[in-house]
Scaffold this motif. Structure first.
Motif, PDB file in Angstrom:
ATOM      1  N   GLY A  71      -8.865 -41.950 -30.659  1.00  0.00           N
ATOM      2  CA  GLY A  71      -8.843 -40.793 -29.780  1.00  0.00           C
ATOM      3  C   GLY A  71     -10.214 -40.293 -29.388  1.00  0.00           C
ATOM      4  N   GLY A  74     -13.089 -42.612 -24.429  1.00  0.00           N
ATOM      5  CA  GLY A  74     -12.467 -42.224 -23.168  1.00  0.00           C
ATOM      6  C   GLY A  74     -13.435 -42.368 -22.020  1.00  0.00           C
ATOM      7  N   PHE A  88     -16.488 -45.930 -19.653  1.00  0.00           N
ATOM      8  CA  PHE A  88     -15.643 -45.823 -20.842  1.00  0.00           C
ATOM      9  C   PHE A  88     -16.550 -45.974 -22.050  1.00  0.00           C
ATOM     10  CE2 PHE A  88     -13.155 -47.763 -24.251  1.00  0.00           C
ATOM     11  CZ  PHE A  88     -12.078 -46.892 -24.331  1.00  0.00           C
ATOM     12  N   LEU A 182      -6.075 -49.422 -19.094  1.00  0.00           N
ATOM     13  CA  LEU A 182      -7.041 -48.362 -18.784  1.00  0.00           C
ATOM     14  C   LEU A 182      -7.339 -48.209 -17.293  1.00  0.00           C
ATOM     15  CD1 LEU A 182      -9.612 -48.805 -21.692  1.00  0.00           C
ATOM     16  CD2 LEU A 182      -8.067 -46.884 -21.326  1.00  0.00           C
ATOM     17  N   LYS A 185      -6.195 -44.781 -15.993  1.00  0.00           N
ATOM     18  CA  LYS A 185      -7.025 -43.706 -16.537  1.00  0.00           C
ATOM     19  C   LYS A 185      -8.392 -43.680 -15.841  1.00  0.00           C
ATOM     20  CE  LYS A 185      -4.504 -41.976 -19.997  1.00  0.00           C
ATOM     21  NZ  LYS A 185      -4.214 -40.541 -20.185  1.00  0.00           N
ATOM     22  N   ILE A 354      -7.889 -40.250 -24.256  1.00  0.00           N
ATOM     23  CA  ILE A 354      -6.791 -41.177 -24.528  1.00  0.00           C
ATOM     24  C   ILE A 354      -5.967 -40.628 -25.685  1.00  0.00           C
ATOM     25  CG2 ILE A 354      -6.149 -43.549 -25.029  1.00  0.00           C
ATOM     26  CD1 ILE A 354      -7.810 -43.232 -22.461  1.00  0.00           C
ATOM     27  N   ASP A 355      -4.677 -40.455 -25.454  1.00  0.00           N
ATOM     28  CA  ASP A 355      -3.754 -40.042 -26.509  1.00  0.00           C
ATOM     29  C   ASP A 355      -3.043 -41.276 -27.066  1.00  0.00           C
ATOM     30  OD1 ASP A 355      -4.255 -37.276 -26.221  1.00  0.00           O
ATOM     31  OD2 ASP A 355      -2.895 -37.183 -24.505  1.00  0.00           O
ATOM     32  N   ASP A 358      -0.485 -42.891 -24.942  1.00  0.00           N
ATOM     33  CA  ASP A 358      -0.963 -43.647 -23.787  1.00  0.00           C
ATOM     34  C   ASP A 358      -1.084 -45.132 -24.083  1.00  0.00           C
ATOM     35  OD1 ASP A 358      -1.271 -41.246 -22.366  1.00  0.00           O
ATOM     36  OD2 ASP A 358      -3.344 -41.003 -23.053  1.00  0.00           O
ATOM     37  N   ILE A 359      -1.381 -45.457 -25.319  1.00  0.00           N
ATOM     38  CA  ILE A 359      -1.662 -46.851 -25.659  1.00  0.00           C
ATOM     39  C   ILE A 359      -0.653 -47.474 -26.613  1.00  0.00           C
ATOM     40  CG2 ILE A 359      -4.135 -46.556 -25.279  1.00  0.00           C
ATOM     41  CD1 ILE A 359      -4.412 -46.370 -28.349  1.00  0.00           C
ATOM     42  N   TYR A 373      -6.702 -52.192 -25.371  1.00  0.00           N
ATOM     43  CA  TYR A 373      -7.436 -50.943 -25.597  1.00  0.00           C
ATOM     44  C   TYR A 373      -8.351 -51.079 -26.802  1.00  0.00           C
ATOM     45  CZ  TYR A 373      -8.571 -46.113 -26.578  1.00  0.00           C
ATOM     46  OH  TYR A 373      -9.259 -44.946 -26.821  1.00  0.00           O
ATOM     47  N   CYS A 377     -12.512 -50.690 -26.979  1.00  0.00           N
ATOM     48  CA  CYS A 377     -13.208 -49.810 -27.921  1.00  0.00           C
ATOM     49  C   CYS A 377     -14.194 -50.600 -28.778  1.00  0.00           C
ATOM     50  CB  CYS A 377     -12.207 -49.079 -28.800  1.00  0.00           C
ATOM     51  SG  CYS A 377     -11.204 -47.849 -27.930  1.00  0.00           S
TER      52      CYS A 377
END
Length: 436
Positions: A71, A74, A88, A182, A185, A354-355, A358-359, A373, A377
């Motif tokens: 989390g 983003g 991102f 993504l 977003k 990002i919650d 969402d993923i 995702y 990251c």
């Protein structure tokens, strides 16, 4: 009983007492509990409950997020509200310090598994997320394992690339094309940036400020904003005006924001031209957050790793964020006011978080989005870690040498540790009931 007392000790040490609003939030599910209790993660490292591969602790120290979870990544704009390049990246540096990169790797991997539990719980009706997600496809334990592998593999790829071409660590993630999870977003973030089609309706500025009046003022949002007394307003202006890039048009106290730092005093300042009088001036306005900063989560248990960590909390956050970002927030600074250290930073117009829903929920998530995702990251985190020392590639070389041979041990250590994390939320419920 020993675990419940450890939870109590760590929460009281950081938050001052048990049962504050932040702790009530943490009762929702183990994922939210994890977000609010970074200090417990480091207590567990210190006690050996989470036993990371020793070889990975021999990698040279670097700048770390400290509270690295899914989390805390983003979309945002480089240079704070002063830039229009949407990227991102990590978006929370409150617990940043000089530390072991494997801390961030382990904490992120544990958040992936807790996200799996959360999304499965929402789908099955065990957890309530306030939306109509019950029955939606949820990521599986197998996908959680794949996501951890994908995260670590992409992290490793960035480290290897930096060895060959050190300048590559200055790249950023800025283009996600469909069907990447993504992509939507990213489109939303671009639309919210200054000049974007949703700047006047969906940007951080538009959500917080009434843009229909001139000069603009913060919206009347009693659950989020509290007006200041005349005396406090004058004191805040006097203390922080020199750190702003323009006139302070309005100030409010921000209420109950965040999870880990929900009980930390913070102010929002609307900054812009003193004579702001038309819509043409609005792109020059932005919201600046001033927040009381406390000691980074790792440092109570690991105080002697680096002399840099002796900086005051706000200064340390600013130093680490500047190192980890390619183009840091131009307003990022620290101020000592009324006996406390405060961090000054921009509220990005285009910030899109990002919650876990969402993923981890929906067809896109279970058909590769969750893993994709985690991979993104991994790349973004590696870039931030590799920028910690721009004089050499010693960090990258050591990580490239050691991570492949200890990746499975790291994943196993995290998987074993998550079993404790899944119980911690219920232990907090029992603890609050005992103390009520």
């Amino acid at each position: 009983m020993q675990r419940i007392r450890q939870i109590e000790a760590e929460l009281v040490r950081v938050d001052g007492k048990l049962g504050v609003g932040k702790h009530r939030k943490m009762l929702a599910n183990p994922y939210v509990f994890m977000r609010g209790a970074a200090q417990l993660f480091y207590a567990d490292l210190a006690s050996g409950l989470l036993n990371l591969p020793q070889a990975l602790l021999s990698v040279p120290l670097t700048t770390v997020m400290g509270d690295c979870h899914l989390g805390n990544f983003g979309f945002l704009t480089e240079e704070g509200s002063h830039g229009d390049q949407v990227i991102f990246s990590p978006n929370d540096f409150d617990d940043a310090c000089i530390g072991h990169a494997v801390w961030d790797l382990a904490r992120f991997c544990s958040s992936l598994l807790l996200c799996v539990d959360y999304c499965q719980g929402v789908s099955a009706g065990r957890y309530n997320n306030g939306t109509q997600c019950q029955g939606d496809p949820a990521v599986s334990q197998e996908l959680g394992l794949q996501a951890m592998h994908g995260f670590l593999d992409q992290y490793l790829n960035i480290c290897k690339a930096s060895i060959d071409v050190p300048e590559s660590r200055m790249q950023v993630l800025k283009l996600f094309k469909k069907p990447h999870l993504l992509a939507k977003k990213q489109k939303k973030a671009v639309a919210r940036a200054a000049g974007g089609e949703q700047f006047h309706s969906k940007s951080a500025l538009a959500k917080a400020v009434d843009l229909s009046q001139f000069p603009p003022r913060f919206r009347h949002l009693p659950d989020k904003f509290r007006p200041l007394t005349a005396e406090l307003d004058a004191s805040v202006r006097q203390a922080f005006a020199p750190y702003m890039d323009d006139a302070i048009l309005d100030i409010v106290r921000r209420l109950d924001a965040g999870t880990g730092s929900a009980n930390m005093q913070r102010f929002y300042m609307l900054v812009g031209p003193a004579n702001c009088a038309s819509p043409d001036d609005l792109p020059l306005c932005h919201v600046v957050e001033v927040k009381k900063q406390r000691q980074a989560a790792p440092l109570h248990w690991f105080a002697d790793l680096s002399q840099v960590n002796q900086l005051n909390p706000a200064h340390l956050t600013a130093v680490c964020q500047r190192r980890m970002q390619r183009r840091p927030d131009l307003l990022l600074d620290e101020v000592y006011w009324q006996g406390e250290h405060y961090l000054v930073r921009s509220r990005h117009h285009a910030r899109v978080g990002i919650d876990p829903e969402d993923i981890g929920l929906g067809n896109k998530a279970v058909r590769g989005g969750f893993v994709a995702y985690a991979q993104a990251c991994g790349q973004a985190l590696a870039l931030a870690h590799c920028r910690g020392d721009r004089r050499s590639v010693r960090f990258e070389t050591a990580m490239a040498d050691l991570l492949p041979g200890h990746k499975e041990a790291l994943i196993k250590a995290v998987s074993d540790y998550v079993k404790y994390q899944l119980d911690d939320c219920n232990l907090l419920k029992s603890l609050l009931k005992i103390n009520s």
